[in-house]
Design a protein around this motif. Structure first.
Motif, mmCIF file in Angstrom:
data_model
loop_
_atom_site.group_PDB
_atom_site.id
_atom_site.type_symbol
_atom_site.label_atom_id
_atom_site.label_comp_id
_atom_site.label_asym_id
_atom_site.label_seq_id
_atom_site.Cartn_x
_atom_site.Cartn_y
_atom_site.Cartn_z
ATOM 1 N N LEU A 160 3.345 -58.040 -35.145
ATOM 2 C CA LEU A 160 3.148 -56.592 -34.963
ATOM 3 C C LEU A 160 2.008 -56.326 -33.985
ATOM 4 C CD1 LEU A 160 3.633 -55.341 -38.627
ATOM 5 C CD2 LEU A 160 5.100 -54.805 -36.666
ATOM 6 N N GLY A 161 0.988 -57.184 -34.017
ATOM 7 C CA GLY A 161 -0.081 -57.069 -33.031
ATOM 8 C C GLY A 161 0.419 -57.337 -31.629
ATOM 9 N N GLU A 164 2.351 -54.334 -30.146
ATOM 10 C CA GLU A 164 1.550 -53.215 -29.661
ATOM 11 C C GLU A 164 1.119 -53.375 -28.206
ATOM 12 O OE1 GLU A 164 -1.724 -52.840 -32.296
ATOM 13 O OE2 GLU A 164 -0.535 -52.022 -33.962
ATOM 14 N N ILE A 165 1.013 -54.629 -27.749
ATOM 15 C CA ILE A 165 0.488 -54.863 -26.403
ATOM 16 C C ILE A 165 1.534 -55.402 -25.433
ATOM 17 C CG2 ILE A 165 -1.842 -55.286 -27.295
ATOM 18 C CD1 ILE A 165 -1.348 -58.281 -26.925
#
Length: 290
Positions: A160-161, A164-165
């Protein structure tokens, strides 16, 4: 620990634990597939071209991997990424397999990995070389986790991190991939270009950058995978596939064309593939006796 449902399946000495990713990740990968051996034994695993980029988070002994690139020597890996490929390869290990496999969709891999996918075509690379210095810490936490539900939660948080990017694929590439995937590779490249409003040259360049293979080669892999999947459902009453029917169904000109494509992509004929490994071989990978 979450209350995530984890399905565990016993395949003799080989165990599988499957869990669904976080809902936000499901467009990018269908499942987490944990695996471990209760009775370690040396073995080999043959790989076939598929629609996925494969991430292996190896928690056991190193794997020796042969990739389709004829210029690449076998290499030893812990956690690694195997990019899209248009040929067969092989894993080898000394026993004691333990880890997690993630089958990423082509565009999901582009977003989660954050690199041009063409750089990974027909290659395998260490996971840390792609995802950075956080990988060893993640692997350590996965090794120390109390169970598979906890491991899958850790993967959720990590990915999920990345979500985001990560970059977003072009809408035109997304649509071209959707058309190819839903037709099992039977949409011509000219038709794809016309549908998305790009030239064939520009579509090929952007598609290869974000998917890993050109539209033409991707279509070839999808037709092949469709044929491999259908081989698990015999076409006639005697339990033997009709190769002519299979060829027509999957978009090949004739049985000879089907045979040529299998030799090129799997390294054997459909008959040899079916006789040597059925039914377990009719998946992305197949375990072979050492």
């Amino acid at each position: 620990m979450s209350d995530r449902y984890v399905r565990v399946e016993n395949r003799g000495a080989f165990w599988l634990a499957a869990g669904r990713p976080h809902p936000a990740l499901r467009p990018f990968l269908a499942a987490y597939d944990g695996y471990w051996e209760s009775v370690p034994a040396p073995s080999r695993m043959r790989t076939l071209p598929t629609r996925h980029t494969v991430m292996i988070i190896n928690l056991g002994p190193p794997l020796r991997l042969h990739v389709p690139d004829p210029g690449a020597a076998p290499a030893v890996y812990g956690p690694f990424i195997a990019g899209m490929h248009d040929g067969h390869g092989m894993y080898e290990h000394e026993g004691g397999q333990r880890g997690v496999q993630l089958d990423l969709t082509p565009l999901g891999a582009y977003t989660l990995l954050g690199v041009p996918m063409g750089e990974l075509t027909n290659r395998a690379v260490d996971l840390a070389d792609v995802l950075g210095p956080e990988v060893p810490r993640l692997v350590g936490r996965l090794q120390d986790a109390a169970g598979w539900a906890e491991r899958f939660d850790l993967l959720d948080a990590f990915l999920l991190g990345r979500l985001e990017i990560g970059p977003s694929p072009d809408p035109e590439v997304r649509e071209a991939w959707r058309l190819l995937d839903t037709t099992c590779g039977r949409t011509p490249v000219a038709a794809l270009a016309g549908e998305v409003g790009w030239s064939r040259k520009h579509l090929t360049h952007r598609f290869k950058e974000q998917v890993g293979l050109s539209p033409k080669v991707m279509a070839r892999v999808l037709r092949f995978q469709h044929a491999v999947e259908l081989m698990s459902a015999p076409f006639d009453r005697q339990g033997v596939p009709s190769w002519v029917d299979l060829a027509v169904t999957c978009g090949y000109y004739d049985q000879a064309h089907l045979n040529r494509e299998f030799r090129a992509l799997a390294g054997c004929t459909p008959t040899e593939l079916l006789a040597g490994q059925a039914p377990e071989y009719l998946t992305t990978t197949a375990r072979e006796a050492s």
